[in-house]
Design a protein around this motif. Structure first.
Motif, PDB file in Angstrom:
ATOM      1  N   ARG A 171      44.208  40.865  50.081  1.00 21.47           N
ATOM      2  CA  ARG A 171      43.837  41.443  51.388  1.00 21.47           C
ATOM      3  C   ARG A 171      42.476  40.952  51.847  1.00 21.47           C
ATOM      4  NH1 ARG A 171      45.625  46.514  48.961  1.00 21.47           N
ATOM      5  NH2 ARG A 171      47.799  46.769  49.527  1.00 21.47           N
ATOM      6  N   LEU A 172      41.506  40.948  50.938  1.00 18.29           N
ATOM      7  CA  LEU A 172      40.161  40.477  51.310  1.00 18.29           C
ATOM      8  C   LEU A 172      40.181  39.007  51.723  1.00 18.29           C
ATOM      9  CD1 LEU A 172      37.949  42.209  48.593  1.00 18.29           C
ATOM     10  CD2 LEU A 172      38.029  42.703  51.040  1.00 18.29           C
TER      11      LEU A 172
ATOM     12  N   GLN B  72      47.187  46.134  41.574  1.00 18.19           N
ATOM     13  CA  GLN B  72      46.291  46.674  42.597  1.00 18.19           C
ATOM     14  C   GLN B  72      45.078  45.770  42.799  1.00 18.19           C
ATOM     15  OE1 GLN B  72      46.956  49.131  44.651  1.00 18.19           O
ATOM     16  NE2 GLN B  72      48.936  49.276  43.620  1.00 18.19           N
ATOM     17  N   ALA B  73      44.536  45.235  41.722  1.00 17.77           N
ATOM     18  CA  ALA B  73      43.395  44.322  41.831  1.00 17.77           C
ATOM     19  C   ALA B  73      43.799  43.046  42.564  1.00 17.77           C
ATOM     20  CB  ALA B  73      42.847  44.003  40.454  1.00 17.77           C
ATOM     21  N   CYS B  74      44.980  42.518  42.238  1.00 15.97           N
ATOM     22  CA  CYS B  74      45.460  41.312  42.921  1.00 15.97           C
ATOM     23  C   CYS B  74      45.673  41.567  44.406  1.00 15.97           C
ATOM     24  CB  CYS B  74      46.761  40.830  42.292  1.00 15.97           C
ATOM     25  SG  CYS B  74      46.554  40.012  40.713  1.00 15.97           S
TER      26      CYS B  74
ATOM     27  N   ARG C  61      44.223  43.766  46.259  1.00 15.90           N
ATOM     28  CA  ARG C  61      42.915  43.935  46.911  1.00 15.90           C
ATOM     29  C   ARG C  61      42.291  42.574  47.223  1.00 15.90           C
ATOM     30  NH1 ARG C  61      41.038  47.517  43.684  1.00 15.90           N
ATOM     31  NH2 ARG C  61      40.175  46.079  42.174  1.00 15.90           N
ATOM     32  N   TRP C  62      42.355  41.632  46.266  1.00 11.90           N
ATOM     33  CA  TRP C  62      41.786  40.302  46.494  1.00 11.90           C
ATOM     34  C   TRP C  62      42.579  39.525  47.543  1.00 11.90           C
ATOM     35  CZ3 TRP C  62      37.213  38.504  45.515  1.00 11.90           C
ATOM     36  CH2 TRP C  62      36.443  39.101  44.529  1.00 11.90           C
TER      37      TRP C  62
END
Length: 105
Positions: free
Chosen positions: A56-57, A49-51, A53-54
């Protein structure tokens, strides 16, 4: 006009550097997600999930940089060559920019 070209040259370098940075972050994040995170044996849903999110940003920031780059190039072409706006949108860099924007989104 010479001052405008100097500012444009500086902005062009900044936009290109930011584009390469965000492109590397997005593609590198995808490769990291596929190669490293998916092969771990332990529960890695939080890391995934953290990956994501990064990634997508970075992709959104890449799209914003591409839009800025195309707009800046279009404005300088329009001002320097005194071209109408519809002719500027037919330029190859505008078409390539639109493709890059859609790919990043």
């Amino acid at each position: 006009m010479a001052r405008l070209l100097q500012v444009f040259g500086f902005l062009s370098v900044l936009f290109r550097g930011a584009t390469l940075t965000f492109q590397s972050l997005a593609v590198g994040g995808i490769v990291f997600l596929i190669v490293v995170v998916r092969r771990t044996t332990e529960d890695s849903s939080e890391l995934q999930q953290a990956c994501l999110r990064w990634i997508r940003l970075s992709a959104i920031a890449l799209a914003v940089m591409q839009i800025s780059y195309v707009l800046a190039n279009s404005l300088i072409l329009r001002e320097s060559a005194e071209m109408p706006l519809h002719e500027v949108f037919g330029a190859n860099f505008v078409l390539a920019g639109i493709i890059g924007i859609t790919k990043s989104l």
